[in-house]
Design an enzyme around this catalytic site. Sequence first.
Site, short mmCIF file in Angstrom:
data_model
loop_
_atom_site.label_atom_id
_atom_site.label_comp_id
_atom_site.label_asym_id
_atom_site.label_seq_id
_atom_site.Cartn_x
_atom_site.Cartn_y
_atom_site.Cartn_z
N CYS A 1 -22.53 46.33 -24.28
CA CYS A 1 -21.14 46.79 -24.27
C CYS A 1 -21.15 48.23 -24.76
O CYS A 1 -21.93 48.57 -25.66
CB CYS A 1 -20.32 45.93 -25.22
N CYS B 1 -5.86 59.91 -32.94
CA CYS B 1 -5.48 58.53 -33.24
C CYS B 1 -5.27 58.39 -34.76
O CYS B 1 -6.19 58.66 -35.55
CB CYS B 1 -6.57 57.58 -32.75
N CYS C 1 -7.75 56.50 -37.21
CA CYS C 1 -9.20 56.61 -37.01
C CYS C 1 -9.88 57.60 -37.95
O CYS C 1 -9.47 58.76 -38.08
CB CYS C 1 -9.49 56.99 -35.56
N CYS D 1 -22.90 46.31 -29.01
CA CYS D 1 -21.81 47.19 -28.58
C CYS D 1 -22.00 48.58 -29.18
O CYS D 1 -22.05 48.73 -30.40
CB CYS D 1 -20.48 46.58 -29.02
N CYS E 1 -14.16 63.68 -33.23
CA CYS E 1 -13.48 63.38 -31.97
C CYS E 1 -12.23 64.24 -31.81
O CYS E 1 -11.50 64.49 -32.76
CB CYS E 1 -13.11 61.89 -31.94
N ARG F 1 -11.41 38.05 -30.23
CA ARG F 1 -12.33 38.45 -31.31
C ARG F 1 -11.60 38.87 -32.58
O ARG F 1 -10.76 39.77 -32.54
CB ARG F 1 -13.24 39.60 -30.84
N CYS G 1 -13.30 44.53 -22.11
CA CYS G 1 -13.03 44.16 -23.49
C CYS G 1 -11.87 45.03 -23.93
O CYS G 1 -12.02 46.26 -24.00
CB CYS G 1 -14.28 44.41 -24.34
N1 SAM Z 1 -13.43 56.60 -28.82
C1 SAM Z 1 -13.43 55.36 -28.19
C2 SAM Z 1 -12.05 54.78 -28.01
O1 SAM Z 1 -11.12 55.27 -28.64
O2 SAM Z 1 -11.93 53.85 -27.21
C3 SAM Z 1 -14.32 54.32 -28.86
C4 SAM Z 1 -14.31 54.15 -30.35
S1 SAM Z 1 -12.75 53.67 -31.10
C5 SAM Z 1 -13.18 53.86 -32.81
C6 SAM Z 1 -12.65 51.91 -30.80
C7 SAM Z 1 -11.49 51.13 -31.36
O3 SAM Z 1 -11.69 50.88 -32.74
C8 SAM Z 1 -10.12 51.74 -31.32
O4 SAM Z 1 -9.54 51.65 -30.06
C9 SAM Z 1 -9.39 50.91 -32.34
O5 SAM Z 1 -8.79 49.77 -31.72
C10 SAM Z 1 -10.48 50.47 -33.31
N2 SAM Z 1 -10.30 51.10 -34.62
C11 SAM Z 1 -10.64 52.35 -34.95
N3 SAM Z 1 -10.33 52.62 -36.23
C12 SAM Z 1 -9.76 51.51 -36.73
C13 SAM Z 1 -9.21 51.16 -38.01
N4 SAM Z 1 -9.17 52.04 -38.99
N5 SAM Z 1 -8.70 49.92 -38.18
C14 SAM Z 1 -8.74 49.03 -37.15
N6 SAM Z 1 -9.25 49.31 -35.93
C15 SAM Z 1 -9.74 50.52 -35.72
C1 DTB Z 2 -12.81 47.14 -31.49
O1 DTB Z 2 -11.76 46.67 -31.00
N1 DTB Z 2 -13.05 47.22 -32.79
C2 DTB Z 2 -14.34 47.84 -33.02
C3 DTB Z 2 -14.91 48.01 -31.58
N2 DTB Z 2 -13.82 47.58 -30.76
C4 DTB Z 2 -15.47 49.30 -31.16
C5 DTB Z 2 -14.24 49.04 -33.86
C6 DTB Z 2 -13.58 48.81 -35.20
C7 DTB Z 2 -13.60 50.06 -35.98
C8 DTB Z 2 -13.09 49.89 -37.36
C9 DTB Z 2 -13.09 51.15 -38.13
C10 DTB Z 2 -14.43 51.80 -38.28
O2 DTB Z 2 -15.43 51.13 -38.63
O3 DTB Z 2 -14.50 53.03 -38.11
FE1 SF4 Z 3 -11.55 59.30 -31.00
FE2 SF4 Z 3 -11.15 57.47 -32.89
FE3 SF4 Z 3 -9.28 57.88 -31.05
FE4 SF4 Z 3 -11.62 56.72 -30.33
S1 SF4 Z 3 -10.09 55.87 -31.71
S2 SF4 Z 3 -10.52 58.35 -29.24
S3 SF4 Z 3 -13.02 57.79 -31.73
S4 SF4 Z 3 -9.99 59.36 -32.60
#
Ligand code: SAM
Ligand code: DTB
Ligand code: SF4
Length: 330
Positions: free
Chosen positions: A145, A74, A77, A114, A70, A277, A205
């Site tokens: 979703c 973030c 992530c 989802c 990506c 959630r 959501c």
């Molecule tokens: N790229 C899209 C976005 O950013 O909306 C969808 C996928 S993103 C991984 C979805 C959500 O997962 C993020 O907004 C964040 O709240 C959660 N998330 C991602 N990595 C995480 C982590 N290491 N710990 C907790 N929540 C995480």
């Molecule tokens: C949300 O709030 N949490 C989910 C879903 N929406 C997409 C994602 C959690 C991701 C946790 C880290 C991972 O598995 O990469």
């Molecule tokens: Fe990309 Fe992860 Fe940020 Fe979603 S949360 S925009 S997957 S870097």
Amino acid sequence: MNAVPQAVQAPSVAPSTATASSAWSVAEVEALFNLPFMDLVWRAQQVHREHFDANEIQRSTLISVKTGGCSEDCGYCSQSARNKTELEREQLMPVADVVAAAKAAKAKGASRFCMGAAWRGPKEKDLEPVLDMIREVKALGMQTCVTLGMLKDGQAEKLADAGLDYYNHNLDTAAEFYGQVISTHTQQDRIDTIGEVRKAGINVCSGGIIGMGESRRNRAALIVQLANLNPAPESVPINNLVAIPGTPMAETKGVDNFEFVRTIAAARITMPGSFVRLSAGREAMSDEMQALCFLAGANSMFYGDKLLTTGNPDVDRDEALFEKLGLRPI
Ligand code: SAM
Ligand code: DTB
Ligand code: SF4
């Protein structure tokens, strides 16, 4: 306005009219966080019981349909191309594989499926196969979703036309802390996408992540932003940071368990009609900690052995927990 809770008195019953249109202030929500723990959880439980059956839980199963690579930065992530994580970048999954995974999730009892993609936002050519995924998963009789990043003009309408029920797009953290976590887009960009989703008639959501080094005031401010979206999101995922090696947050300490439960309670009280959630971070939580979160008003969870790239409690452990607590899936 809502009554300011008194930290030194037994809490009064939350106003049952505290709908999405009643604006909360950061000071009011900070005062909720500052209540004695028992008073806060009791108040959250009362609000919860006014709006939901406290023994019921909604379950969503997650799948990563496009993993890694990506463009966004973030800090939490695993999927950011800028973070040096172990993750292999993958192509968009074939529609048939996604549908097979949805069937398996349905067989295990999930009511919502989802689908997440590691995109800043979908390109037009990527949207078409995702629309097929939505149509086919919906045809299985499941709620759908997707979480695809920021949407451009017209994309939310296409998703709605395909039958999408929910779009996940988190505010993630308070506006004043956002820049310390992400620099490649602003929180306002995300608020704009939530507006597009609402305009298209799709359920929202939206939630955030706790434990990224933010202050209690930041946590209260995030809850206020969510509650005041007007209407509040139908689903509010509260993620506990999963500290992933190779990300800037690999060594981030996270919050004390009770502080996490307080955040759940604040979400429940300020968003009485929303599903709150218990999201990422559940694998590391004891059964007792999860039960506290449910007592504080969480009534939804991610169900299935994996989140997007990290683990989740396996289904057998969750089934045993439901049995112990007498929780009924909806
Ligand atoms: N790229 C899209 C976005 O950013 O909306 C969808 C996928 S993103 C991984 C979805 C959500 O997962 C993020 O907004 C964040 O709240 C959660 N998330 C991602 N990595 C995480 C982590 N290491 N710990 C907790 N929540 C995480
Ligand atoms: C949300 O709030 N949490 C989910 C879903 N929406 C997409 C994602 C959690 C991701 C946790 C880290 C991972 O598995 O990469
Ligand atoms: Fe990309 Fe992860 Fe940020 Fe979603 S949360 S925009 S997957 S870097």
